[in-house]
Design a protein around this motif. Structure first.
Motif, short mmCIF file in Angstrom:
data_model
loop_
_atom_site.label_atom_id
_atom_site.label_comp_id
_atom_site.label_asym_id
_atom_site.label_seq_id
_atom_site.Cartn_x
_atom_site.Cartn_y
_atom_site.Cartn_z
N GLY A 233 87.68 -5.20 -5.21
CA GLY A 233 87.90 -3.86 -5.73
C GLY A 233 87.07 -2.77 -5.11
O GLY A 233 87.23 -1.59 -5.47
N GLU A 234 86.19 -3.10 -4.16
CA GLU A 234 85.40 -2.05 -3.53
C GLU A 234 86.24 -1.27 -2.53
O GLU A 234 87.22 -1.78 -1.97
N SER A 235 85.85 -0.03 -2.27
CA SER A 235 86.56 0.79 -1.29
C SER A 235 86.30 0.27 0.11
O SER A 235 85.41 -0.57 0.34
N ALA A 236 87.06 0.77 1.07
CA ALA A 236 86.91 0.32 2.45
C ALA A 236 85.49 0.58 2.95
O ALA A 236 84.88 -0.28 3.60
N SER A 237 84.93 1.74 2.63
CA SER A 237 83.59 2.07 3.09
C SER A 237 82.52 1.22 2.41
O SER A 237 81.62 0.68 3.06
#
Length: 728
Positions: free
Chosen positions: A617-621
């Motif tokens: 669930g973390e963003s790409a960055s």
């Protein structure tokens, strides 16, 4: 340590995604429980390999041999103001010829005054002492007889130098530089783990693996024609990957223990997760090295198979012996912080700070990185392939001094004559026909002389030597060989005979041409393999593309550094390089195979953690930052260890190993720190969420692969109650 674990079974895992991880999980636990058996088995393997090596006849020489036997070219140099034809000097040389001719293994030794082996100014003469066997077959008595004859000739005042393999020193393949490399690896491991036991375990297992692979090569080397260079290459690569693979498993074990898992469960998870990545990385290296066999270059294929065998041993040791040894010291490998019951989990470290620095300015970082690597790769445009001879040796050796004396007295091409073999079968006047062909070749620009032809008893074959005006490894000599072959039809016209250009010099040129022709297709195969493997693992076309792009950049930069140092001589004195020249023909293809495997190691260990974070669930960055937080420290340590190991072999007395050691040290340094830790995060930031997407059609076609065992780790029973104590 007393623990209560949630009910659940490993057997209900998603087998399609983690069947390999499940097998390795069970293997790790089994090795932990049956640790004495595992240690005894590996000890027995080492003993058997040692006995087999002791019974073997030894490895063939790395030196070039002439079919039918080796020879020593003994060069006599008259003192200043004298000539070799002066009475005293002539008598000493004739006495030398008479003495060596009495040797039981000597096949031929002619007086230079009868064979026209005297320079025009009569300052230098040479005698070719031919032997009935190769240099490996000569007895020490034969060598001592030659040395004694040389010593007696020198009492007359003559300077005597010897070229060829007969009296050449055995290559030095071990020494202080290798010991320093191992010591540096130990220091890096201690700094990384903060525990002497944790640092010593990867070193111990890697050295055991190198011992087994080296002894095995020695045992089968004579039967399969494996040389000393092959053995050293396998040892170098086996030591580097052996330390790294054990490092990854031990590191994951410590991580799982820090989460409160008991030792046996932590070992199972370490082998099931990090071990899965080790299997993939090792398999990739093995495939690319074994792929050298399809190039049609036997020596490259043998090197590849031997090195691949060393990697296989390193993988099996990491999966079995490492978890077994962890069973003996389950708590000693942990950091003091964890042993004292404190958490080792970090939310911020140097890895995360570096990742955020790159992510703040991804485009400038990307452009600067690409520009730097392209600049380093520019020397590849001047890449010249060849084979080193005595001219590449130190001037402190008699072989190099003999080479220089002959080049000065007879011309630079004298050390690399071309053998012209003429087929005169069915020709009415073989002598006249061969004379015609010899005369036409002598008229070729770049040929300074041709020798009188020699015929076989049936007069169906003749050969003579054509001496170029340029050195054997020069581009001009290469052009001359191609010119003679291109004009062959014109030269043969009207004679009814055919001829071939052969000999060591021509063979070296042909090998260089073959390698250059094979390098492109081999590189295409390697890149295609990389793309497909990474596409399957990461389920994204962007990640494989950036991995392949980075691999090309780091490989090109490493080859460029090799050309700049070994061919152009930039900074050669810093590594003790005595002589510059062409790059050894097989080096580029061997280098490409090894770099590919090592580059994929770091790609998998870095990006798999990023993908795992993104899937959670973390963003790409943020997934990039998370990947660096978990992997940067270990990857940096692994890369530094490899650089230390490879650098330790730069001082080897084998040109091939020196070049490959230097090239691999540069390649790993650039690939790990510049490509994987700088270029890759910048590209992933610029591509954003697209980097982790896969078209639905491809998603249905591609198999599910869980290279780091994430499904296994997520589904393993959770620890819900922990009481500190001893937990095996």
């Amino acid at each position: 340590m007393a623990l209560r674990i949630e009910a659940g079974r490993i057997a209900d895992l998603d087998l399609e995604a983690c069947v390999v991880a499940l097998f390795l999980y069970r293997l790790g636990r089994l090795a932990f429980r049956r640790r004495w058996y595992v240690v005894l088995i590996w000890g027995a393997v080492l003993a058997v390999a040692g006995l087999a090596a002791g019974a073997a006849t030894g490895l063939p020489s790395d030196t070039k041999s002439t079919p039918g036997g080796d020879s020593a070219r003994v060069v006599f140099i008259a003192p200043a103001g004298q000539k070799v034809t002066d009475a005293g000097n002539r008598a000493a040389i004739e006495g030398f010829v008479a003495e060596v001719s009495r040797g039981s293994q000597v096949a031929s030794a002619a007086s230079p005054f009868a064979s026209r082996a005297v320079s025009r100014d009569e300052s230098v003469a040479y005698v070719v002492v031919g032997y009935a066997g190769g240099s490996d077959e000569l007895t020490e008595d034969t060598r001592n007889q030659l040395r004694a004859a040389i010593d007696r000739a020198e009492t007359s005042g003559l300077t005597v130098e010897v070229g060829g393999p007969v009296l050449a020193d055995k290559p030095k393949v071990g020494g202080a530089s290798e010991l320093v490399a191992v010591a540096l690896a130990a220091v890096i491991l201690v700094v990384t783990f903060g525990s002497l036991v944790a640092a010593g375990l990867p070193l111990l297992t890697a050295l055991l693996g190198v011992g087994i692979s080296t002894l095995t090569i020695l045992a089968v080397g004579d039967a399969f024609g494996l040389s000393t260079t092959t053995t050293v290459l396998a040892s170098m690569l086996g030591l580097a990957v052996g330390i790294d693979y054990a490092l990854f498993v031990v590191s994951r074990y410590r991580e799982e223990r820090a989460k409160g898992r008991p030792a046996q469960e932590a070992v199972g998870l370490a082998v099931g997760t990090a071990g899965s990545a080790v299997v993939f990385a090792g398999l990739t290296v093995v495939i690319t090295l074994a792929g050298l066999t399809v190039l049609g270059i036997p020596s490259a294929g043998k090197m590849g198979l031997a090195a691949a065998g060393a990697v296989v041993v390193a993988v099996f040791i990491a999966l079995t012996l490492v978890p077994a040894l962890l069973g003996f010291w389950p708590d000693a490998v942990l950091s003091r912080r964890v042993r004292n019951g404190r958490s080792e989990e970090e939310t911020e470290n140097r890895g995360t700070r570096w990742a955020r620095l790159v992510l703040r300015r991804p485009l400038p970082v990307l452009l600067a990185t690409i520009a730097a690597l392209v600049v380093l790769a520019i020397p590849v445009l001047d890449l010249q392939l060849g084979a080193p001879g005595d001219e590449s040796r130190s001037t402190a050796t008699t072989e190099r001094r003999a080479y220089d004396a002959l080049a000065t007295a007879f011309g630079p091409g004298f050390n690399g004559p071309l053998t012209i073999v003429v087929d005169t079968a069915g020709v009415s006047d073989p002598k006249a026909v061969v004379a015609t062909i010899a005369a036409r070749i002598a008229e070729t620009p770049g040929v300074v002389s041709v020798s009188p032809p020699r015929f076989d008893p049936a007069r169906s074959t003749a050969l003579f030597m054509a001496t170029p005006s340029t050195a054997p490894a020069s581009q001009q000599t290469k052009d001359l060989v191609h010119l003679i072959r291109d004009n062959r039809a014109v030269t043969e016209a009207g004679t009814g005979a055919t001829f071939l250009v052969a000999g060591v010099t021509a063979a070296d040129i042909d090998l260089a041409d073959q390698v250059m022709g094979a390098l492109g297709p081999y590189l295409a195969i390697v890149l295609s393999l990389a793309f497909l493997l990474l596409l399957t693992i990461f389920r994204s076309p962007i990640v494989p593309l950036e991995a392949v792009f980075g691999f090309l950049l780091s490989t090109g930069a490493a080859l460029g550094a090799v050309v700049a140092v070994f061919q152009w001589g930039w900074g050669a004195e810093l590594i003790g390089l005595q002589q510059t020249g062409p790059i050894i023909s097989m080096m580029p293809v061997v280098l490409v195979g090894i770099i590919f495997g090592l580059a994929m190691d770091y790609e998998v260990f870095f990006v798999s953690r990023m993908r795992e974070a993104h899937s959670s669930g973390e963003s790409a960055s943020e997934s990039v930052v998370t990947g660096f937080r978990h992997s940067a420290r270990i990857v940096v340590a692994a890369a530094l260890i490899m650089v230390a190991v490879f650098s330790g072999f730069v001082g080897a007395d084998l040109p091939m190993i020196t070049m490959i050691g230097f090239a691999l040290a540069v390649a790993v340094l650039l690939d790990a720190f510049v490509v994987r830790m700088t270029l890759v995060p910048a590209l992933l930031k610029l591509t954003g969420e697209i980097a982790w997407s896969l078209p639905r059609r491809l998603d249905r076609i591609l198999p599910q692969v869980d290279v780091e065992g994430a499904a296994l780790r997520d589904r393993v029973p959770k620890v819900v109650e922990t009481t500190m104590g001893v937990g095996a």
